[in-house]
Design an enzyme around this catalytic site. Structure first.
Site, PDB file in Angstrom:
ATOM      1  N   GLY A  93       0.836  -1.193   0.000  1.00 39.61           N
ATOM      2  CA  GLY A  93       0.000   0.000   0.000  1.00 39.61           C
ATOM      3  C   GLY A  93       0.869   1.240   0.000  1.00 39.61           C
TER       4      GLY A  93
ATOM      5  N   ASP B  91     -10.874   9.086   9.617  1.00 45.13           N
ATOM      6  CA  ASP B  91     -10.721   8.621   8.234  1.00 45.13           C
ATOM      7  C   ASP B  91     -11.255   7.202   8.081  1.00 45.13           C
ATOM      8  OD1 ASP B  91     -10.104   8.894   5.571  1.00 45.13           O
ATOM      9  OD2 ASP B  91      -7.986   8.404   5.802  1.00 45.13           O
TER      10      ASP B  91
END
Ligand SMILES: *[C@@H]1O[C@H](CO)[C@@H](O)[C@H](O)[C@H]1NC(C)=O
Length: 830
Positions: A498, A616
Site C-alpha cells: 500500500g 478517516d
C-alpha cells in the site's frame, strides 16, 4: 521530397501560437461506428464507418454493425449505432502529421436485434498505438460515456485495437474521434513535479499517454463542445469546492488579453479565463488568511497525474498586487505565484501552469490556492480560473515507450500491411530526422514560457514546521532499523502492499516468523511527522480485538517507521468489489464484519476518558484477518476527542472524499459523529458493493451516500444491493440495516446515533437474519432511550429526523443481559 519539407514547414507555421486564428486540425477523423450514414453532434460531422473512406481501415473479422431500433427520444443519432467486436478488431488511421493527438471514444449502451447481448454486458480492452488505455472496461452506466486521451503519435499509421475480455466478452464503440492537437498543446519543459521533496522540473510530458479525468471551468458555467475550439466539455467547480463559504465567483465581461507565449483559445476557451473564484474575505466566519480548496476524485494509490491550472487575473485593479501560493495534496506546488510577471506585465492575460503529482490513498486530488506571505494584508487574495486533471496512463519512461512502440510496429509490419508500412516508416523516419534538425528552433521560439523554467528553492512544504514530541511511555516499542530492514528484505519493492501521503507500506516477516506491516515515512522527509507522532502516542495506548495493534516503531537515521501486526486478508474494500473478489462475502459475514468494526470504533470513542476520533473511516481502513475478523486501521489522522468544556475539536479538514461528514466539511467541526457518518457510508458500501465515489457513473449515482439514501427513503433499497446478495437477505434484516445506515448519514451530527447505538442496531439486524420468527422488541434504540423517527417531508428530496420520546422502554441495561448483546458490554478493551 522538397514538397514534403514545404508541407511540414507550412504545418509548423500554421500552429505557431497566434491568438485569433481559429483552429483546424491537420488530421481529423470523426467516425460514427456501425453506421452507413453520417451523424452530427455539436457542429461536428461524424462519417459512417461502413462508408468507404480510403484513409481509415476497419479490420475485424467478426464485427457487427448494430442499430438501436428504439432510441430514447431526443438522443443524438450518433448514439443510435454501434460497432460490436466479438473478436479482436481495429481501426487504422493514416496520419498526415506526427505529434500530439486527441483520441475520444463515445459509449452508449442499448439492446438491439442482430446481437444476442445487451451492450451493457460488454467487457473489453482498448489499445491506442500499442498503449493499453482501457483495460477490462465495462461502459455500463446507462448513459453516454466519453473517454478522452491525449497522446503523441509518431508514425504515419495510428491503430486502435478493441480486444474483448475473456472468451465470452465483447467490445463496442459508438463513435471515435482522432484529431491533431495544436502544436505545443503539451510541452516538454516547465511542468512542476510536486511531492514530498522540493518542486522539480518534470520533463518529456508529451511522450506520456494522458487520460482526461476532470476539466473544470472554475467560477463559471458548463461549456459544451459548441463553446470550445477543440470540442471539449468544461464543467463548473461547485461540487468539488470544499468550503463553499471560502470562495466567491468573479466574472469579467472583457475578452482575455491573449499574448504570444501565454495561453491561447485552444488551451482553454475565453469563458474559462473570464470567470474565476477568489477568496471571499467578507465572510466573517473565516479568518483573514485561508485557502480555497477543491477535492477532485481520482484513482488512489500513487497514480501520476497532470494537473493543469489556468489563471487570468481578472480581480486586480492594477499589476503586481496579487501574490498567492498553490498547493497540491497539501504539498507546496508554486510559492508566491505572481501572475503579473508570468504574463509579461499585462493584466487579465491568460496563462496556465502544468503540475505533475501522484495521487495518495485519499482518492482525491486536492488543489488549494491561498494568499502568499508577500501579499499586503489589504490585498490578500488568491484565484483560480480553470483546472484540468489528466491521469498518466501506464506512466513509464520514454525510452521504454519507444522500445515498446518499435516492437509494436514490428508486429504490425510482420503481420498486416507489409510493404506499404515499411515504405511509410522510411518516410516517417526521414521526416522525423528532418524535424529534429531544423524546425526545432521555430518551436522553441514560439513558446516563450521562460518564467516556468526558473525553479526557486523556496518551495517549503506546509508541514515542515514540526514542534514538540509525544510524551514518553512507548519506549518498549522501539525496534532497531536493521531488524526492519531484514524483515522487509531491505524494503523490497515487491513487498509493497500500500501507499499513502505518509509513504509506503511493506509486508515483512521477523526472524521469529511474525508477520508485520511496515509503514515507512518518505526517507529524509519530515512530511507527516505530526501524523507519525500522533499515531505512536495513540496506538501505544490501545489494545483491542477490533483495532490493528502497533508492534513497534523506529526513528533511527531520521526514519519514521511504524510496525503493525499484519492483517492477513487486507482491506475490506478488496472483498467487496473490484477484480480481486474471488469469493463474495455472505450477508452474515458482512454483518459480522460491520459489527466488529463498529465495536472497534465504539471502543475508540468511549474507551478512553477523552475518547478518540478516527477521522478517516473507510473500507480501505477496515482490514480482515484470516477469519474475517474486522480490524480498524490507520490512526494517523486520529485526534483526541473534545475536552470536557468543549463540544468539538476545531481542526483542518482531513479525511477521504465520499466519506466526509458534510457538517465537518462545512464548519470544520469535528466530533465522534463525523466517524458515525463515514461509517454509514461504509455500511452502504458493504451492502451495495460499490465505491463511495465512482466518477464513472451517472451524476446522481456518483456519490454512494446520496444515491443509497434516495433509495432507502423510497423504501426500495433492495434495488441497489450487491447482485450477489439478492434473495439472500431477510427483509427485516435489510430494513434494520438500511435504517441504521440512513441514520448514520443524517445531515447534522446531533441527529446521528452514537457508535454504541449503531453497534446495537447492527447486532439486531444480524439477529433478524439468523432467527426467523424474532419479535421486534423495539423500533430503535438511541443512547437516551429515545426513538428516532424519520419523517420524509418532501419525498425524494429532503427529509428530517425527529426525535420523540420513546414508545419503548428498552435501554442499554435491559438489552445488556441478553445473549446477543452481551458482547457489547464485555468485549471492550480486549
Ligand atoms: C456556448 O454555446 C452555446 C451554443 O452556441 C451558446 O448558446 C452559449 O451562450 C455559449 N456559452 C458561452 C459561455 O459562451
Amino acid at each position: 521530397m522538397d514538397t514534403q519539407k514545404l508541407i511540414l514547414l507550412l504545418i509548423l507555421l500554421l500552429f505557431t501560437p497566434c491568438s485569433f486564428s481559429s483552429f483546424t486540425p491537420t488530421d481529423n477523423y470523426l467516425l460514427s461506428c456501425g453506421s452507413q450514414t453520417n451523424a452530427s453532434l455539436f457542429n461536428q460531422f461524424f462519417m459512417g464507418d461502413s462508408t468507404n473512406q480510403g484513409s481509415v481501415f476497419l479490420s475485424a473479422d467478426k464485427s457487427i454493425s448494430l442499430t438501436n431500433q428504439n432510441p430514447p427520444p431526443n438522443s443524438p443519432t450518433l448514439y443510435h449505432t454501434a460497432r460490436v467486436f466479438t473478436t479482436t478488431g481495429s481501426y487504422r488511421f493514416s496520419m498526415r502529421k506526427n505529434g500530439t493527438n486527441f483520441v475520444r471514444f463515445h459509449f452508449s449502451t442499448f439492446k438491439a436485434p442482430g446481437f444476442e447481448f445487451d451492450l451493457k454486458s460488454a467487457n473489453f480492452s482498448v489499445l491506442v498505438d500499442g498503449n493499453l488505455v482501457l483495460s477490462n472496461f465495462k461502459p455500463n452506466n446507462g448513459s453516454i460515456l466519453i473517454k478522452e486521451f491525449v497522446l503523441k503519435v509518431e508514425s504515419n499509421l495510428l491503430e486502435i485495437v478493441f480486444r474483448p475480455a475473456g472468451n465470452s466478452g465483447f467490445g463496442f464503440v459508438n463513435a471515435v474521434e482522432v484529431f491533431s492537437a495544436p502544436e505545443d498543446f503539451i510541452i516538454d519543459y516547465g511542468a512542476r513535479l510536486v511531492g514530498p521533496s522540493d518542486v522539480q522540473e518534470y520533463k518529456n510530458l508529451s511522450s506520456q499517454v494522458l487520460e482526461t479525468v476532470h476539466r473544470i471551468n472554475v467560477g463559471g458555467v458548463k461549456l459544451t463542445p459548441f463553446n470550445d475550439t477543440l470540442w471539449r466539455t468544461w464543467i463548473p467547480d461547485e461540487d468539488y469546492l470544499v468550503l463553499k463559504d471560502a470562495a466567491k465567483r468573479v466574472v469579467s465581461t472583457h475578452t482575455p488579453n491573449y499574448q504570444t507565449g501565454g495561453a491561447n483559445r485552444e488551451i482553454a476557451p475565453d469563458n474559462v479565463y473570464m470567470t474565476a473564484r477568489e477568496m471571499d474575505r467578507d465572510n466573517s466566519i473565516i479568518a483573514s488568511q485561508f485557502n480555497i480548496t477543491w477535492n477532485f476524485p481520482v484513482v488512489p494509490g500513487g497514480v501520476r497525474h497532470l494537473v493543469r491550472l489556468h489563471f487570468c487575473d481578472i480581480v486586480s485593479p492594477a499589476l503586481n498586487l496579487l501574490y498567492f501560493d498553490v498547493y497540491i495534496n497539501g504539498y507546496s506546488a508554486y510559492k508566491d505565484l505572481d501572475l503579473s510577471s508570468l504574463t509579461f506585465h499585462t493584466l487579465a492575460s491568460p496563462v496556465y501552469v502544468d503540475f505533475v503529482a501522484d495521487s495518495d490513498d485519499s482518492g482525491v486530488m486536492q488543489i488549494s490556492v491561498g494568499p502568499s506571505d508577500l501579499s499586503s494584508s489589504i490585498r490578500m487574495n488568491a484565484i483560480l480560473n480553470g483546472a484540468e486533471i489528466m491521469q498518466l496512463v501506464n506512466a513509464v519512461d520514454s525510452s521504454v515507450v519507444s522500445q515498446k512502440k518499435r516492437l509494436w510496429v514490428l508486429v504490425v509490419v510482420g503481420s498486416i500491411v507489409g510493404g506499404i508500412i515499411v515504405l511509410l516508416l522510411i518516410l516517417a523516419a526521414f521526416l522525423a530526422s528532418f524535424r529534429k534538425k531544423k524546425p526545432k528552433q521555430l518551436t522553441v521560439e514560439s513558446v516563450g514560457w521562460t518564467p516556468l523554467r526558473l525553479f526557486g528553492g523556496s518551495s517549503l512544504s506546509r508541514m515542515s514546521e514540526v514542534t514538540g514530541y509525544p510524551s514518553p511511555g512507548y519506549f518498549g516499542l522501539k525496534i532497531p532499523f536493521a531488524d526492519i530492514q531484514a524483515a522487509t528484505n531491505n524494503f523490497d519493492r515487491t513487498l509493497i502492499i500500500g501507499s499513502g501521503g505518509f509513504g509506503m507500506v511493506y509486508k515483512g516477516v521477523f526472524k521469529d516468523n511474525m508477520k508485520i506491516a511496515v509503514k515507512r515515512g518518505m526517507p529524509g522527509s519530515r512530511q507527516g511527522l505530526p501524523e507519525f507522532q500522533s499515531e505512536i502516542t495513540i496506538l501505544s495506548r490501545i489494545r483491542h480485538h477490533h483495532l490493528v495493534s502497533l508492534v513497534g516503531y523506529c526513528e533511527e537515521n531520521s526514519e519514521m517507521i511504524l510496525v503493525y501486526e499484519y492483517v492477513e486478508k487486507g482491506p475490506l474494500k478488496k472483498h467487496l468489489y473490484g477484480a480481486a473478489v474471488l469469493q463474495p462475502l455472505s450477508w452474515k459475514q458482512r454483518l459480522e464484519i460491520c459489527i466488529g468494526a463498529a465495536r472497534g470504533l465504539h471502543y475508540l470513542h468511549t474507551g478512553f476518558a477523552q475518547g478518540i476520533i478516527h477521522r478517516d473511516i473507510k473500507s480501505t481502513n477496515i482490514l480482515l484477518d484470516e477469519n474475517n475478523v474486522a480490524k480498524v486501521a490507520d490512526f494517523g489522522l486520529s485526534r483526541s476527542g473534545p475536552c470536557v468544556n468543549e463540544t468539538h475539536v476545531s481542526t483542518g479538514v482531513k479525511g477521504s472524499f465520499g466519506y466526509l461528514d458534510p457538517e465537518y466539511f462545512r464548519r470544520q467541526k469535528l466530533t465522534d459523529k463525523s466517524d458515525v457518518y463515514s461509517f454509514g457510508v461504509v455500511l452502504f458500501e458493504v451492502l451495495c458493493a460499490r465505491p463511495a465515489v465512482d466518477p464513472q457513473l451517472d451524476r446522481e449515482q456518483v456519490n454512494l451516500a446520496e444515491w443509497a439514501l434516495e433509495w432507502q427513503k423510497k423504501g426500495m433499497l433492495e434495488h441497489i444491493i450487491d447482485p450477489y446478495l439478492v434473495g439472500k437477505i431477510k427483509p427485516s434484516s435489510l430494513k434494520k440495516f438500511g435504517e441504521t445506515a440512513e441514520k448514520c448519514l443524517a445531515e447534522y451530527g446531533v441527529d446521528r446515533p452514537t457508535m454504541g447505538d449503531v453497534l446495537w442496531n447492527l447486532e439486531y439486524s444480524l439477529q433478524l437474519q439468523e432467527n426467523e420468527h424474532e419479535r421486534e422488541p423495539c423500533a430503535d434504540r438511541s443512547s437516551h432511550g429515545e426513538v428516532n423517527v424519520t419523517t420524509t417531508i418532501n419525498p425524494g428530496n429532503s427529509s428530517s429526523s425527529m426525535r420523540t420520546q420513546g414508545h419503548c422502554d428498552n435501554n442499554y441495561q435491559d438489552v445488556g443481559g441478553t445473549q446477543v448483546f452481551s458482547q457489547l458490554m464485555t468485549n471492550e478493551g480486549r
